[in-house]
Design a protein around this motif. Structure first.
Motif, PDB file in Angstrom:
ATOM      1  N   LEU A 161       0.826  -1.208   0.000  1.00  0.00           N
ATOM      2  CA  LEU A 161       0.000   0.000   0.000  1.00  0.00           C
ATOM      3  C   LEU A 161       0.861   1.258   0.000  1.00  0.00           C
ATOM      4  CD1 LEU A 161      -3.073   0.222  -0.062  1.00  0.00           C
ATOM      5  CD2 LEU A 161      -3.033   0.619   2.406  1.00  0.00           C
ATOM      6  N   ARG A 162       2.034   1.180   0.628  1.00  0.00           N
ATOM      7  CA  ARG A 162       2.963   2.329   0.666  1.00  0.00           C
ATOM      8  C   ARG A 162       3.777   2.455  -0.619  1.00  0.00           C
ATOM      9  NH1 ARG A 162       5.223   3.311   6.313  1.00  0.00           N
ATOM     10  NH2 ARG A 162       7.264   3.107   5.335  1.00  0.00           N
ATOM     11  N   GLY A 163       3.633   1.508  -1.526  1.00  0.00           N
ATOM     12  CA  GLY A 163       4.350   1.571  -2.790  1.00  0.00           C
ATOM     13  C   GLY A 163       5.762   1.036  -2.733  1.00  0.00           C
ATOM     14  N   GLU A 164       6.139   0.347  -1.655  1.00  0.00           N
ATOM     15  CA  GLU A 164       7.500  -0.169  -1.509  1.00  0.00           C
ATOM     16  C   GLU A 164       7.637  -1.576  -2.063  1.00  0.00           C
ATOM     17  OE1 GLU A 164       8.307   2.200   2.710  1.00  0.00           O
ATOM     18  OE2 GLU A 164       7.391   0.205   2.674  1.00  0.00           O
ATOM     19  N   MET A 165       6.522  -2.310  -2.102  1.00  0.00           N
ATOM     20  CA  MET A 165       6.535  -3.680  -2.589  1.00  0.00           C
ATOM     21  C   MET A 165       5.375  -3.873  -3.553  1.00  0.00           C
ATOM     22  SD  MET A 165       7.414  -5.961   0.820  1.00  0.00           S
ATOM     23  CE  MET A 165       7.342  -7.492  -0.118  1.00  0.00           C
ATOM     24  N   SER A 166       5.386  -5.042  -4.212  1.00  0.00           N
ATOM     25  CA  SER A 166       4.307  -5.440  -5.100  1.00  0.00           C
ATOM     26  C   SER A 166       3.700  -6.729  -4.556  1.00  0.00           C
ATOM     27  CB  SER A 166       4.849  -5.654  -6.512  1.00  0.00           C
ATOM     28  OG  SER A 166       3.818  -6.013  -7.408  1.00  0.00           O
ATOM     29  N   VAL A 167       2.507  -7.057  -4.996  1.00  0.00           N
ATOM     30  CA  VAL A 167       1.910  -8.327  -4.583  1.00  0.00           C
ATOM     31  C   VAL A 167       2.742  -9.481  -5.134  1.00  0.00           C
ATOM     32  CG1 VAL A 167      -0.126  -9.812  -4.748  1.00  0.00           C
ATOM     33  CG2 VAL A 167      -0.401  -7.352  -4.409  1.00  0.00           C
ATOM     34  N   ILE A 221       5.388  -9.988  -2.349  1.00  0.00           N
ATOM     35  CA  ILE A 221       5.015 -10.841  -1.225  1.00  0.00           C
ATOM     36  C   ILE A 221       5.134 -12.307  -1.644  1.00  0.00           C
ATOM     37  CG2 ILE A 221       3.103 -11.506   0.295  1.00  0.00           C
ATOM     38  CD1 ILE A 221       2.137  -8.647   0.216  1.00  0.00           C
ATOM     39  N   THR A 222       4.777 -12.594  -2.887  1.00  0.00           N
ATOM     40  CA  THR A 222       4.951 -13.929  -3.451  1.00  0.00           C
ATOM     41  C   THR A 222       5.576 -13.773  -4.820  1.00  0.00           C
ATOM     42  OG1 THR A 222       3.837 -16.010  -4.003  1.00  0.00           O
ATOM     43  CG2 THR A 222       2.662 -13.979  -4.515  1.00  0.00           C
ATOM     44  N   GLY A 223       6.014 -14.871  -5.411  1.00  0.00           N
ATOM     45  CA  GLY A 223       6.688 -14.784  -6.696  1.00  0.00           C
ATOM     46  C   GLY A 223       6.714 -16.124  -7.403  1.00  0.00           C
ATOM     47  N   TRP A 224       7.239 -16.104  -8.633  1.00  0.00           N
ATOM     48  CA  TRP A 224       7.315 -17.312  -9.453  1.00  0.00           C
ATOM     49  C   TRP A 224       8.199 -18.363  -8.791  1.00  0.00           C
ATOM     50  CZ3 TRP A 224       4.645 -19.694 -12.831  1.00  0.00           C
ATOM     51  CH2 TRP A 224       5.198 -20.616 -13.716  1.00  0.00           C
ATOM     52  N   ALA A 225       9.275 -17.926  -8.161  1.00  0.00           N
ATOM     53  CA  ALA A 225      10.155 -18.885  -7.485  1.00  0.00           C
ATOM     54  C   ALA A 225       9.428 -19.553  -6.327  1.00  0.00           C
ATOM     55  CB  ALA A 225      11.419 -18.178  -6.994  1.00  0.00           C
ATOM     56  N   GLN A 226       8.669 -18.791  -5.572  1.00  0.00           N
ATOM     57  CA  GLN A 226       8.008 -19.324  -4.377  1.00  0.00           C
ATOM     58  C   GLN A 226       6.944 -20.362  -4.737  1.00  0.00           C
ATOM     59  OE1 GLN A 226       9.049 -16.008  -4.587  1.00  0.00           O
ATOM     60  NE2 GLN A 226      10.670 -16.782  -3.264  1.00  0.00           N
ATOM     61  N   VAL A 227       6.142 -20.107  -5.770  1.00  0.00           N
ATOM     62  CA  VAL A 227       5.094 -21.066  -6.119  1.00  0.00           C
ATOM     63  C   VAL A 227       5.674 -22.304  -6.799  1.00  0.00           C
ATOM     64  CG1 VAL A 227       3.322 -19.297  -6.280  1.00  0.00           C
ATOM     65  CG2 VAL A 227       4.582 -19.944  -8.344  1.00  0.00           C
ATOM     66  N   ASN A 228       6.947 -22.238  -7.178  1.00  0.00           N
ATOM     67  CA  ASN A 228       7.618 -23.408  -7.747  1.00  0.00           C
ATOM     68  C   ASN A 228       8.497 -24.120  -6.723  1.00  0.00           C
ATOM     69  OD1 ASN A 228       7.224 -23.785 -10.864  1.00  0.00           O
ATOM     70  ND2 ASN A 228       7.277 -21.576 -10.512  1.00  0.00           N
ATOM     71  N   GLY A 229       8.296 -23.804  -5.435  1.00  0.00           N
ATOM     72  CA  GLY A 229       8.955 -24.558  -4.375  1.00  0.00           C
ATOM     73  C   GLY A 229      10.252 -23.984  -3.859  1.00  0.00           C
ATOM     74  N   ARG A 239      -1.969 -15.811 -12.172  1.00  0.00           N
ATOM     75  CA  ARG A 239      -1.659 -17.236 -12.009  1.00  0.00           C
ATOM     76  C   ARG A 239      -0.857 -17.479 -10.740  1.00  0.00           C
ATOM     77  NH1 ARG A 239       2.102 -20.538 -16.350  1.00  0.00           N
ATOM     78  NH2 ARG A 239       2.364 -22.467 -15.129  1.00  0.00           N
ATOM     79  N   ILE A 240       0.096 -16.591 -10.464  1.00  0.00           N
ATOM     80  CA  ILE A 240       0.929 -16.743  -9.270  1.00  0.00           C
ATOM     81  C   ILE A 240       0.115 -16.498  -8.005  1.00  0.00           C
ATOM     82  CG2 ILE A 240       2.896 -15.749  -8.029  1.00  0.00           C
ATOM     83  CD1 ILE A 240       4.183 -15.237 -10.777  1.00  0.00           C
ATOM     84  N   VAL A 241      -0.772 -15.487  -8.045  1.00  0.00           N
ATOM     85  CA  VAL A 241      -1.620 -15.206  -6.880  1.00  0.00           C
ATOM     86  C   VAL A 241      -2.503 -16.413  -6.571  1.00  0.00           C
ATOM     87  CG1 VAL A 241      -3.545 -13.808  -6.058  1.00  0.00           C
ATOM     88  CG2 VAL A 241      -1.605 -12.700  -7.172  1.00  0.00           C
ATOM     89  N   ALA A 245      -2.000 -19.559  -7.471  1.00  0.00           N
ATOM     90  CA  ALA A 245      -1.157 -20.672  -7.032  1.00  0.00           C
ATOM     91  C   ALA A 245      -0.710 -20.486  -5.591  1.00  0.00           C
ATOM     92  CB  ALA A 245       0.054 -20.796  -7.952  1.00  0.00           C
ATOM     93  N   THR A 246      -0.456 -19.248  -5.192  1.00  0.00           N
ATOM     94  CA  THR A 246      -0.057 -18.970  -3.808  1.00  0.00           C
ATOM     95  C   THR A 246      -1.182 -19.319  -2.841  1.00  0.00           C
ATOM     96  OG1 THR A 246       1.419 -17.195  -4.536  1.00  0.00           O
ATOM     97  CG2 THR A 246       0.760 -17.193  -2.224  1.00  0.00           C
ATOM     98  N   VAL A 247      -2.400 -18.944  -3.198  1.00  0.00           N
ATOM     99  CA  VAL A 247      -3.541 -19.238  -2.333  1.00  0.00           C
ATOM    100  C   VAL A 247      -3.815 -20.733  -2.281  1.00  0.00           C
ATOM    101  CG1 VAL A 247      -6.025 -18.886  -2.029  1.00  0.00           C
ATOM    102  CG2 VAL A 247      -4.568 -16.977  -2.736  1.00  0.00           C
ATOM    103  N   VAL A 248      -3.740 -21.409  -3.442  1.00  0.00           N
ATOM    104  CA  VAL A 248      -4.101 -22.823  -3.514  1.00  0.00           C
ATOM    105  C   VAL A 248      -3.050 -23.725  -2.877  1.00  0.00           C
ATOM    106  CG1 VAL A 248      -4.519 -24.743  -5.102  1.00  0.00           C
ATOM    107  CG2 VAL A 248      -5.539 -22.506  -5.544  1.00  0.00           C
ATOM    108  N   LYS A 249      -1.774 -23.483  -3.203  1.00  0.00           N
ATOM    109  CA  LYS A 249      -0.752 -24.409  -2.728  1.00  0.00           C
ATOM    110  C   LYS A 249       0.426 -23.743  -2.028  1.00  0.00           C
ATOM    111  CE  LYS A 249       2.035 -24.511  -6.985  1.00  0.00           C
ATOM    112  NZ  LYS A 249       2.611 -25.371  -8.026  1.00  0.00           N
ATOM    113  N   GLY A 250       0.463 -22.413  -2.055  1.00  0.00           N
ATOM    114  CA  GLY A 250       1.660 -21.741  -1.545  1.00  0.00           C
ATOM    115  C   GLY A 250       1.633 -21.394  -0.083  1.00  0.00           C
TER     116      GLY A 250
END
Length: 471
Positions: free
Chosen positions: A378-384, A415-423, A455-457, A459-464
């Motif tokens: 929300l402060r613009g420092e990070m992305s979802v 907060i999440t990313g392609w690397a994280q949802v791939n383990g 897709r990443i969001v 995947a994060t909710v479903v399995k991350g």
């Protein structure tokens, strides 16, 4: 020098298509105002003013829309970009039309609801009509009509890739008809196309067959061949297109941009356009605000649990690097007991780490400790979605030993990313683990799209949320 004056195949069709498109756009502007007037019946005194406004806009559309390139050939180009240009061009027409009405002191007589409805309906009509036209042209081209013939010059994988793309996209309206080999080999036919080794024979064949375009799929070192082609065909009405082989040089994309009036190829630059960044920023703020409102009771319960089960603050903060290396403080729910830490040294959490509290172990395992980072979004420092930020001490360690690590700073961390949802989560106790994580981050940067973020969001909710590497 050979001089052949001819009209390339399809040129008359392109001119007719452009004229028809202009006429259709003017008609759609009139249709849009008719529909808007049907929705919002104008008062008798306003009808004449609104009719004058429409007439101004029709004239302005004829003058202004060509400036936005909407009547250029979009054969083989992104129709999404065409749609954006049409909408921007139409809005520019409306702004200029309103300026004219303002100068004539007639804006007070315009219905705002009618004006907004007309603008929206016409924009939708302009985009829809153009997409339908290109869909019809695509079907026509797949059937073998309205094609531009292309002779490809080059050698190796880059040339073969260009021909493969041509073959795989018949709706774009191009058809490969010949190859000029610029490197060694003895084949006379490649991909079922006639091949030439003699430049003179190739040039004569291009003129005899009235080939529309020559595509030069050459490495950037082939300057002599490029100049030779330009000199040979300088007097011919044949399109010459240079498709440089920069695969070994480009980090993210190979887009050609206008830089101070000169074309420039991005070798290493931000992989995201300003429009993409705006789209991503809007989604981030809206999504973060919705999550913080929806999960406020849960976050309050977690804060109470953290506070009553161990001494120390509810939130843990740490300095991290964001986009372009800017430092910010990341927020997390505290999951460890207060402990002394050596300056300049960050010890990663390990399996059965004694510093982790019982509540903290649950929070880390379920990733609930990350929820306060939506405040950073929300402060613009990070992305979802984006590369996960690491402690600055780890950044300093890995940037010199992990290939491509520095490019993680080109966009906001996520907060999440392609690397994280791939383990690829948790402790990076070996360089190989960090290298694999960075490879996934770079894949995300090269292939970013709004659909990939969604897709990443999901995947994060479903399995991350639950992950055995998170401890």
């Amino acid at each position: 020098m050979h001089t052949v004056i001819r009209q390339p195949t399809g040129r008359e069709f392109a001119d007719m298509e452009s004229a028809v498109a202009r006429l259709l756009d003017v008609m759609l502007i009139g249709l849009g105002t008719t529909l808007a007037s049907w929705l919002w019946l104008p008062e008798p005194g306003r009808a004449i003013v609104e009719a004058s406004f429409v007439a101004f806009d029709m004239a302005l559309a004829i003058l202004l829309l060509p400036w936005f390139g909407v009547y250029d050939s979009w054969r083989g180009r992104s129709k999404w970009h065409l749609s954006v240009r049409i909408v921007i061009g139409w809005l520019a027409v409306q702004v200029c039309g309103l300026a004219v009405m303002f100068l004539l002191h007639r804006t007070a007589s315009l219905s705002r609801l009618w004006c907004v409805s007309w603008t929206a309906l016409t924009a939708g009509g302009l985009v829809t009509s153009r997409l339908l036209v290109h869909a019809a042209l695509g079907r026509m081209r797949r059937a073998g009509r309205n094609l531009r013939t292309v002779a490809v010059m080059g050698a190796g994988k880059h040339r073969d890739g260009v021909i493969a793309n041509l073959t795989a996209s018949p709706q774009a309206g191009f058809r490969a008809v010949a190859i000029f080999h610029t490197a060694g080999g003895g084949e006379t036919t490649v991909h079922g196309l006639p091949g030439f080794w003699s430049f003179g024979e190739f040039a004569d064949w291009v003129r005899r067959e009235q080939v529309d375009e020559i595509w030069l799929a050459l490495p950037m070192s082939e300057q002599d061949m490029l100049l030779r082609v330009l000199a040979e065909f300088s007097g011919d009405l044949v399109n010459l297109r240079f498709l440089p082989d920069v695969r070994g040089l480009v980090m993210f994309d190979r887009h050609v941009v206008d830089l101070l009036g000169s074309p420039a190829i991005n070798l290493v630059a931000s992989p995201m356009t300003p429009y993409s960044l705006l789209q991503k920023a809007l989604f981030d703020r809206v999504f973060a605000a919705a999550v913080l409102v929806a999960l406020a009771p849960l976050m309050l319960a977690i804060a109470v649990a953290v506070k009553v089960t161990s001494k120390g603050p509810v939130l843990f903060t740490q300095r991290r690097k964001g986009a372009n290396g800017r430092v910010f403080r990341i927020f997390k729910f505290r999951s460890m007991r207060a402990h002394a830490q050596k300056a300049g040294v960050v010890r990663q959490a390990t399996r059965r780490d004694p510093r982790v509290t019982r509540v903290g172990a649950f929070l880390r395992r379920t990733s609930l400790d990350e929820l306060p980072q939506f405040l950073n979004v929300l402060r613009g420092e990070m992305s979802v979605v984006g590369p996960r930020p690491h402690a600055i001490e780890h950044d300093d360690q890995y940037r010199t030993i992990v290939d491509g690590y520095i490019h993680r700073y080109r966009i906001k961390p996520g907060i999440t990313g392609w690397a994280q949802v791939n383990g690829f989560r948790g402790e990076t106790d070996r360089i190989e683990k960090m290298q694999r994580r960075v490879e996934h981050d770079l894949y995300y940067l090269r292939n970013w799209s709004f659909a990939l973020d969604m897709r990443i969001v999901v995947a994060t909710v479903v399995k991350g949320l639950m992950n055995r590497n998170a401890y």
